[in-house]
Design a protein around this motif. Structure first.
Motif, PDB file in Angstrom:
ATOM      1  N   SER A   1       0.833  -1.199   0.000  1.00  0.00           N
ATOM      2  CA  SER A   1       0.000   0.000   0.000  1.00  0.00           C
ATOM      3  C   SER A   1       0.868   1.250   0.000  1.00  0.00           C
ATOM      4  O   SER A   1       2.016   1.238   0.469  1.00  0.00           O
ATOM      5  CB  SER A   1      -0.886   0.020   1.254  1.00  0.00           C
ATOM      6  OG  SER A   1      -1.663  -1.151   1.333  1.00  0.00           O
TER       7      SER A   1
ATOM      8  N   TYR B   1       0.663   5.268   1.279  1.00  0.00           N
ATOM      9  CA  TYR B   1       0.010   6.350   2.004  1.00  0.00           C
ATOM     10  C   TYR B   1       0.646   7.645   1.533  1.00  0.00           C
ATOM     11  O   TYR B   1       1.870   7.747   1.443  1.00  0.00           O
ATOM     12  CB  TYR B   1       0.248   6.221   3.517  1.00  0.00           C
ATOM     13  CG  TYR B   1      -0.569   5.172   4.231  1.00  0.00           C
ATOM     14  CD1 TYR B   1      -1.349   5.513   5.336  1.00  0.00           C
ATOM     15  CD2 TYR B   1      -0.550   3.833   3.832  1.00  0.00           C
ATOM     16  CE1 TYR B   1      -2.084   4.557   6.020  1.00  0.00           C
ATOM     17  CE2 TYR B   1      -1.281   2.877   4.496  1.00  0.00           C
ATOM     18  CZ  TYR B   1      -2.056   3.235   5.594  1.00  0.00           C
ATOM     19  OH  TYR B   1      -2.794   2.295   6.260  1.00  0.00           O
TER      20      TYR B   1
ATOM     21  N   HIS C   1      -6.305   6.066  -7.829  1.00  0.00           N
ATOM     22  CA  HIS C   1      -6.371   4.700  -7.283  1.00  0.00           C
ATOM     23  C   HIS C   1      -5.022   4.197  -6.766  1.00  0.00           C
ATOM     24  O   HIS C   1      -4.911   3.051  -6.314  1.00  0.00           O
ATOM     25  CB  HIS C   1      -6.905   3.744  -8.357  1.00  0.00           C
ATOM     26  CG  HIS C   1      -8.245   4.153  -8.886  1.00  0.00           C
ATOM     27  ND1 HIS C   1      -9.364   4.220  -8.086  1.00  0.00           N
ATOM     28  CD2 HIS C   1      -8.614   4.559 -10.135  1.00  0.00           C
ATOM     29  CE1 HIS C   1     -10.398   4.628  -8.817  1.00  0.00           C
ATOM     30  NE2 HIS C   1      -9.964   4.857 -10.052  1.00  0.00           N
TER      31      HIS C   1
ATOM     32  N   LYS D   1      -3.688   4.183  -0.885  1.00  0.00           N
ATOM     33  CA  LYS D   1      -4.591   3.495   0.045  1.00  0.00           C
ATOM     34  C   LYS D   1      -5.222   4.477   1.019  1.00  0.00           C
ATOM     35  O   LYS D   1      -6.391   4.382   1.371  1.00  0.00           O
ATOM     36  CB  LYS D   1      -3.786   2.441   0.817  1.00  0.00           C
ATOM     37  CG  LYS D   1      -4.617   1.556   1.728  1.00  0.00           C
ATOM     38  CD  LYS D   1      -5.336   0.504   0.927  1.00  0.00           C
ATOM     39  CE  LYS D   1      -6.035  -0.493   1.852  1.00  0.00           C
ATOM     40  NZ  LYS D   1      -6.725  -1.541   1.069  1.00  0.00           N
ATOM     41  N   ARG D   2      -4.427   5.426   1.482  1.00  0.00           N
ATOM     42  CA  ARG D   2      -4.884   6.439   2.427  1.00  0.00           C
ATOM     43  C   ARG D   2      -4.197   7.769   2.074  1.00  0.00           C
ATOM     44  O   ARG D   2      -3.069   7.792   1.579  1.00  0.00           O
ATOM     45  CB  ARG D   2      -4.505   6.092   3.879  1.00  0.00           C
ATOM     46  CG  ARG D   2      -5.011   4.746   4.388  1.00  0.00           C
ATOM     47  CD  ARG D   2      -6.441   4.875   4.895  1.00  0.00           C
ATOM     48  NE  ARG D   2      -6.841   3.704   5.663  1.00  0.00           N
ATOM     49  CZ  ARG D   2      -7.324   2.583   5.135  1.00  0.00           C
ATOM     50  NH1 ARG D   2      -7.408   2.460   3.821  1.00  0.00           N
ATOM     51  NH2 ARG D   2      -7.709   1.578   5.912  1.00  0.00           N
TER      52      ARG D   2
ATOM     53  N   GLN E   1     -10.890   6.879  -1.352  1.00  0.00           N
ATOM     54  CA  GLN E   1     -10.181   6.246  -0.248  1.00  0.00           C
ATOM     55  C   GLN E   1     -10.317   7.099   1.023  1.00  0.00           C
ATOM     56  O   GLN E   1     -10.646   8.280   0.951  1.00  0.00           O
ATOM     57  CB  GLN E   1      -8.701   6.020  -0.580  1.00  0.00           C
ATOM     58  CG  GLN E   1      -7.888   7.287  -0.830  1.00  0.00           C
ATOM     59  CD  GLN E   1      -7.926   7.710  -2.267  1.00  0.00           C
ATOM     60  OE1 GLN E   1      -8.896   8.310  -2.690  1.00  0.00           O
ATOM     61  NE2 GLN E   1      -6.876   7.424  -3.028  1.00  0.00           N
TER      62      GLN E   1
END
Length: 275
Positions: free
Chosen positions: A86, A88, A108, A111-112, A202
């Motif tokens: 992921s 961030y 996309h 993730k965060r 997200q």
């Protein structure tokens, strides 16, 4: 990363020990562009992340779009080494604006997303906008004096250690006046399409210093929070603009307490406040 490399083009500052098995956390810094001011948070964040700090050359005069492309190229280069993890994205102040530009180009990829006192609030301060245009008339030798005068607006000084106050001032003074002027012009012109922002589905954590004397950050995160479909707002009532330098602020713990970690980013129990 050597100083000469940092001066040539935007790059990532990398910790001594990389952790490719952990999620990648990319931090985009404030107006100074150095990434050095994250140092007080790095130990905590490395509990659960492989941390990268963007460093922008001191004489970089590129547009938002060019800077965003540089960040995305750097992220993709990291993911080529370890693709199954992921990402961030964390942007503070000027870096919060850049983070929005980056995220809407690759919605996309992340993730965060974490935005801290985003400087998109600059337009809400008409006097600051006006004053920033007059800075072209200020001789460059007066910028050291100006940096010192700006310090109480940038930070809640009583909440920052003496060494970090010194580091903040030194970092501010390290940026050439023409670069400051250029980045102020980027903030004056900054805009992002609300429809594009609304496509970021997200989780996004919007953090604002309730005692920010430089920008109306609380108002701005509420505005952004109304656009984003999956946003959470956190106001730190006693914090100033440069809140990550404050002694009782631990970004990793903030993410943990607000259920903003997933998978192996959520490591360990409590951390010491300052690592």
């Amino acid at each position: 990363m050597t100083i000469s490399e940092v001066e040539l083009k935007p790059c990532f500052l990398t910790p001594k020990r990389v952790k490719p098995e952990y999620p990648l956390l990319v931090y985009l810094p404030g107006m100074d562009g150095t990434g050095q001011l994250l140092r007080s948070q790095t130990a905590g964040l490395e509990t659960g992340f492989d941390v990268r700090c963007l460093a922008i050359p001191r004489k970089d005069l590129n547009t938002w779009d060019v800077l965003a492309k540089s960040v995305l190229d750097l992220i993709h280069a990291e993911l080529e080494k370890s693709s199954q993890r992921s990402v961030y994205l964390c942007g503070e102040s000027f870096g919060g604006c850049l983070a929005m530009k980056v995220a809407i180009q690759r919605p996309h990829l992340f993730k965060r997303i974490i935005l801290i006192n985003p400087a998109s609030a600059f337009r809400l301060r008409p006097w600051l906008n006006w004053a920033s245009q007059l800075t072209y008339l200020v001789p460059s030798e007066l910028y050291d004096v100006g940096a010192l005068g700006l310090l109480p607006f940038l930070a809640s000084l009583q909440r920052i250690s003496r060494s970090d106050r010194h580091e903040l001032l030194k970092t501010m003074r390290s940026v050439p006046s023409e670069t400051v002027l250029w980045r102020l012009s980027l903030l004056r012109e900054f805009e992002v399409d609300e429809e594009h922002l609304s496509r970021l589905t997200q989780p996004v954590l919007l953090i604002a210093g309730g005692s920010d004397r430089l920008l109306p950050s609380v108002t701005e995160v509420k505005r952004i929070g109304n656009i984003l479909p999956n946003a959470k707002i956190l106001v730190l009532p006693d914090c100033g603009h440069a809140c990550l330098l404050e002694e009782d602020i631990n970004l990793y713990e903030i993410l943990k307490v607000n259920d903003f970690l997933e998978g192996n980013a959520d490591m360990g129990r409590g951390l010491e406040v300052r690592g």
